[in-house]
Design an enzyme around this catalytic site. Structure first.
Site, short mmCIF file in Angstrom:
data_model
loop_
_atom_site.label_atom_id
_atom_site.label_comp_id
_atom_site.label_asym_id
_atom_site.label_seq_id
_atom_site.Cartn_x
_atom_site.Cartn_y
_atom_site.Cartn_z
N TYR A 82 -10.55 -0.26 11.14
CA TYR A 82 -11.78 0.00 10.50
C TYR A 82 -12.05 -1.02 9.29
CZ TYR A 82 -8.24 2.53 7.82
OH TYR A 82 -6.94 3.03 7.12
N LYS A 83 -11.07 -1.61 8.73
CA LYS A 83 -11.76 -2.65 7.79
C LYS A 83 -12.39 -3.63 8.27
CE LYS A 83 -7.94 -0.49 5.14
NZ LYS A 83 -6.23 -0.70 4.57
N PHE A 111 0.75 -1.14 -0.06
CA PHE A 111 0.04 0.05 -0.16
C PHE A 111 1.00 1.17 -0.03
CE2 PHE A 111 -2.85 3.00 1.97
CZ PHE A 111 -3.98 2.72 1.19
N ARG A 133 -13.02 -4.67 -6.61
CA ARG A 133 -12.56 -5.47 -5.22
C ARG A 133 -14.05 -5.83 -4.45
NH1 ARG A 133 -8.54 -2.47 -0.98
NH2 ARG A 133 -10.42 -1.23 -1.08
N ASP A 183 2.37 -5.48 7.95
CA ASP A 183 1.11 -4.80 7.94
C ASP A 183 -0.05 -5.75 7.89
OD1 ASP A 183 -0.77 -3.33 7.30
OD2 ASP A 183 0.65 -1.62 6.46
C1 LIG Z 1 -5.93 0.77 4.55
C2 LIG Z 1 -4.46 0.53 4.70
C3 LIG Z 1 -3.55 1.73 5.15
C4 LIG Z 1 -4.17 2.83 5.79
O1 LIG Z 1 -3.47 3.64 6.73
P1 LIG Z 1 -4.01 4.71 7.44
O2 LIG Z 1 -3.10 5.54 8.19
O3 LIG Z 1 -5.05 4.03 8.36
O4 LIG Z 1 -4.77 5.73 6.83
C5 LIG Z 1 -1.95 1.53 5.37
N1 LIG Z 1 -1.33 0.54 4.79
C6 LIG Z 1 -2.05 -0.70 4.50
C7 LIG Z 1 -1.46 -1.75 3.91
C8 LIG Z 1 -3.59 -0.42 4.16
O5 LIG Z 1 -4.44 -1.63 3.54
#
Ligand SMILES: *Cc1c(COP(=O)(O)O)cnc(C)c1O
Length: 400
Positions: A208-209, A112, A359, A183
């Site tokens: 939140y996911k 990400f 997705r 992560d």
């Molecule tokens: C959703 C996601 C994020 C989001 O980071 P935030 O700081 O919560 O906005 C970061 N890394 C990965 C791999 C994600 O899937």
């Protein structure tokens, strides 16, 4: 586990097929009352005393342990706060300080973007000649060498759902003397994770996911007990201090994971997350995984039968082998954005990731066979009649 009963624990609009719980989980029914209590009774009634009386101060560690059970963490090794972006920064900074003679951080091109941005930003700030090396997901093991300080890898790819072998990559990193940072954004509440068992060094994720903690819910971070006494939090805040209310002029890190706390925790967000974790406390991750695989297979097979790739140009973007997938199914299509808008207009909600990925999150707590079959039928109808080809479905919104 009875997954037909768990759907009633969520407040989902009637008739909606919600396949986007990998991006923003739905509202647990108990959350509104729990948040109202935090606002009215705790904030309104107890004011400043709520930090002690309502347990606000200890909440990040209590919630951390409840998440810890889902990801195979030892007790007392997870805390909650800030955002995932910040927790990636803290974990990587701590890892680099534990490997001061090494200069490489390895990640993959499927990671990400925020993880890669924050890693590069940190390496630049350090100014010690570190390098972020990004390779194809399959090439990580081969890229680890004697100069590698850490691997920074997201277990499940946010676009394709491809899943890394955490145990094997962690072992490979350790064999080279490097640390393994995971992560778990698309793992926590999605797949069983065994941080202690595989010997992961650091891990972090968002709530939140799949965990359904609500928009803006805080992140979590794990530090292995092997490093807890040594790891430097990088963001040395007063709530990570050994004695915050001694107000000492110099920073002394708190015991273990407590030092990864930074500043004042988001109390109202944590109240919503608490309601979500009341549901997760009862979930058996092995049963959830089996159910997720069964539903994902039904979806993939259904789409293959109803929307043949050679006719409609829809191609599976996720690995076909469930062992190599997280809990989402992705397809590629050159008109992916418009197709997704047409799906959403018909009450089947997934999302789109540029340039061409549709997705679909598979979340057994509130998705069953009926929802999967409706999604397949709606997709087939849209593709069969080219119903996606309307101007309003091509107009890009800010969030896709
Ligand atoms: C959703 C996601 C994020 C989001 O980071 P935030 O700081 O919560 O906005 C970061 N890394 C990965 C791999 C994600 O899937």
């Amino acid at each position: 586990m009875d997954f037909t009963a768990t759907k009633a624990l969520f407040d989902l609009p009637e008739g909606l097929v919600y396949l986007d719980g990998n991006s923003l989980g739905p509202l647990p029914r108990a959350a509104a009352a729990r948040v109202a209590k935090a606002v009215t009774e705790e904030w309104g009634g107890q004011l400043i005393t709520a930090w002690n009386q309502a347990g606000w101060m200890d909440q990040p560690m209590r919630l951390g342990d409840r998440i810890g059970r889902l990801i195979g963490a030892e007790p007392g090794c997870v805390t909650v706060g800030d955002t995932l972006t910040i927790k990636v920064y803290q974990a990587l900074a701590a890892a680099l300080a534990l490997r001061p003679d090494r200069r490489k951080v390895i990640s993959d091109t499927g990671n990400f973007p925020t993880d890669l941005y924050v890693a590069r930003g940190l390496l630049e700030t350090l100014g010690q000649g570190h390098e972020l090396v990004t390779v194809a997901p399959e090439a990580i093991a081969g890229a680890i060498d004697e100069d590698t300080a850490a691997i920074l890898v997201t277990e499940v790819d946010y676009r394709t759902g491809r899943r890394h072998d955490m145990a094997a990559l962690t072992a490979r990193a350790h064999a080279a003397g490097a640390l393994a940072l995971w992560d778990l954004a698309h793992s926590a509440g999605a797949v069983p994770v065994d941080l202690a068992g595989i010997g992961a060094d650091f891990a972090m994720g968002c709530t939140y996911k799949f965990l359904n903690g609500g928009p803006g819910a805080p992140a979590f971070i794990y530090v292995s007990p092997r490093h807890a006494a040594e790891a430097r939090p990088a963001l040395a805040g007063w709530l990570g201090h050994a004695a915050p209310f001694a107000f000492e002029p110099d920073y002394r890190p708190g015991a273990g994971i407590a030092r990864m706390r930074v500043g004042t925790p988001p109390v109202l967000q944590m109240a919503a997350l608490e309601a979500a974790l009341d549901i997760w406390d009862e979930v058996d991750m092995t049963a959830l995984r089996a159910r997720s695989i069964a539903l994902s297979e039904r979806f993939i097979d259904g789409v293959a039968a109803a929307c043949p790739a050679d006719v409609h140009g829809l191609a599976l973007a996720s690995p076909r082998d469930p062992a190599h997938r997280g809990s989402q199914v992705s397809f590629r299509h050159s008109q992916g954005y418009a197709i997704m808008q047409a799906l959403i207009a018909r009450g089947v909600v997934g999302d789109f990731r540029a340039p061409d990925i549709l997705r679909f999150g598979i979340t057994p707590l509130y998705i069953g066979e009926d929802e999967i079959d409706r999604a397949v039928a709606t997709l087939a109808e849209i593709l069969g009649g080219s119903l996606w080809d309307r101007p309003e479905y091509h107009r890009r919104a800010t969030v896709t």
